[in-house]
Design an enzyme around this catalytic site. Structure first.
Site, PDB file in Angstrom:
ATOM      1  N   GLU A 116       0.817  -1.201   0.000  1.00  0.00           N
ATOM      2  CA  GLU A 116       0.000   0.000   0.000  1.00  0.00           C
ATOM      3  C   GLU A 116       0.860   1.264   0.000  1.00  0.00           C
ATOM      4  O   GLU A 116       0.531   2.247  -0.688  1.00  0.00           O
ATOM      5  CB  GLU A 116      -0.947  -0.002   1.200  1.00  0.00           C
ATOM      6  CG  GLU A 116      -2.076  -1.012   1.115  1.00  0.00           C
ATOM      7  CD  GLU A 116      -1.628  -2.432   1.447  1.00  0.00           C
ATOM      8  OE1 GLU A 116      -2.382  -3.378   1.186  1.00  0.00           O
ATOM      9  OE2 GLU A 116      -0.499  -2.587   1.981  1.00  0.00           O
ATOM     10  N   HIS A 186     -11.801  -6.356   7.752  1.00  0.00           N
ATOM     11  CA  HIS A 186     -12.417  -6.053   6.454  1.00  0.00           C
ATOM     12  C   HIS A 186     -13.733  -5.300   6.637  1.00  0.00           C
ATOM     13  O   HIS A 186     -14.648  -5.433   5.823  1.00  0.00           O
ATOM     14  CB  HIS A 186     -12.656  -7.332   5.650  1.00  0.00           C
ATOM     15  CG  HIS A 186     -11.394  -8.044   5.262  1.00  0.00           C
ATOM     16  ND1 HIS A 186     -10.742  -8.901   6.110  1.00  0.00           N
ATOM     17  CD2 HIS A 186     -10.644  -7.992   4.128  1.00  0.00           C
ATOM     18  CE1 HIS A 186      -9.659  -9.370   5.519  1.00  0.00           C
ATOM     19  NE2 HIS A 186      -9.572  -8.828   4.318  1.00  0.00           N
TER      20      HIS A 186
END
Length: 382
Positions: A116, A186
């Protein structure tokens, strides 16, 4: 294989004991009342809206399809635009970029390593040299390795260079929020972390037509934008979306439903929950709610909210993110300063709890329509 099978069979009782919920924590998920399991999904279905603009032909789209349509328009109109991230070349895990690589080529739609920090750093470099960079972070929960790149590089590049350079053409897309089975890694809502950063814009749409218009506006905005997509709506939200090119204004809240008794504020998927809470208040309490979607969280449109509260005298703010340091606190503080003499009741915040996001107990964690309705009732009864 036989030996492996014996090992699995020997471990199975231990695994089952470890995954069972302790009696002190309450019942197992499969023993929870069915009504609780459905509180945040079936009890607050998506309400389709008419297209927000007149832009030629329309088609029914899910939120996923609207995002893809927005990316397609952006890449067609801007030959410098590139889409990149983990697995985006084959369409991404949520299929938001399906077919774009075939249409625009591997040099414009391509995969990146699982990093990321690298994805956002690469996007900053592209944007600085004039490329329209559209990065995807696969889940908002995992955007934090890129925190330094977003906060100390992207947000500050224009300021520290005296406006000689900027990375305004950078847009970072990422799915966020609860989805019913995502658990603690998540399901998180991260907008509060980045709403504290001057130089970034933070946007979260409530549905397909809004998503396409706000995404195109974000891509074309001269500032780096974090575009958060409520993944619970990816396929649950379906409505008519203009096929052509259109944008919706950033930093402009929208009054979805006019009312006179209570101002109700939210953004993203929470708007659907608040719609139903407002309907309950109308039907059960004869209360008229004014529902406002912030749409842009940073910089947010305080004027629209303040004007509404000055008329209604009451405010309820709701979001999925935890209560402490959540963006609802910023809204509440601003309204307290600007509308103090107009307030008829204490401002109510209805948010996620200050715990890690749970799996089995998600129905208790989320600010569902019942919690929002109770907050509306409290400000009316005060």
């Amino acid at each position: 294989m036989a030996a492996s099978g014996k090992v699995v069979r020997s471990l199975l009782p231990r695994i089952l004991r470890c995954t069972a919920v302790s009696p002190s924590l309450g019942p197992r998920r499969d023993s929870l009342p069915t009504t609780l399991q459905r509180r945040n999904t079936g009890d607050a279905p998506y309400t389709p809206e008419p297209p927000p603009v007149q832009a030629g032909d329309v088609a029914k789209m899910t939120l996923v399809e609207a995002i893809k349509s927005g990316l397609d328009v952006a890449m067609e109109k801007d030959t410098t635009a590139v889409v990149f991230g983990e697995d985006v070349a084959f369409g991404g895990v949520f299929r938001c970029s399906v077919g774009l690589r075939d249409k625009y080529g591997a040099h414009r739609v391509f995969n990146t390593p699982l990093s990321e920090q690298g994805i956002v750093g690469f996007g900053i470099g592209l944007a600085i040299q004039g490329t329209t960079a559209i990065a995807e972070i696969q889940f908002a929960d995992y955007i934090h390795p890129a925190f330094d790149q977003l906060v100390n590089e992207a947000a500050k590049f224009r300021y520290r260079s005296g406006d000689l350079f900027d990375c305004g053409p950078l847009t970072v897309r990422t799915p966020c929020g609860a989805v019913g089975h995502g658990a603690l890694y998540h399901s998180q809502s991260v907008e509060g972390f980045y709403a504290h950063v001057p130089g970034l814009k933070v946007v979260m749409p409530r549905g397909p037509a809004q998503a396409k218009g706000l995404l195109l506006a974000s891509i074309r905005d001269p500032n780096p934008v974090l575009f958060l997509e409520p993944k619970s709506l990816y396929r649950a939200a379906v409505e008519e979306v203009p096929l052509g090119d259109y944008t919706l204004p950033l930093s402009s809240a929208e009054i979805i439903q006019e009312g006179s008794d209570v101002t109700v504020v939210g953004y993203g998927a929470q708007i659907q929950v608040l719609r139903h809470a407002c309907d309950m208040a109308r039907d059960e309490l004869d209360v008229s709610c004014e529902l406002i979607d912030l749409r842009t969280i940073l910089p947010w449109d305080s004027d629209t909210v303040v004007k509404s509260v000055c008329r209604t005298g009451r405010l309820v703010v709701a979001h999925e993110a935890p209560l402490t340091q959540g963006f609802a606190g910023e809204v509440a503080a601003t309204v307290q300063e600007e509308c103090f003499v107009n307030l008829e009741a204490p401002i109510q915040r209805v948010c996620g709890w200050d715990t890690p996001f749970p799996l089995a107990y998600e129905p208790f964690y989320l600010p569902d329509k019942f919690r929002c309705f109770e907050a509306i009732k409290r400000v009316i009864d005060f």
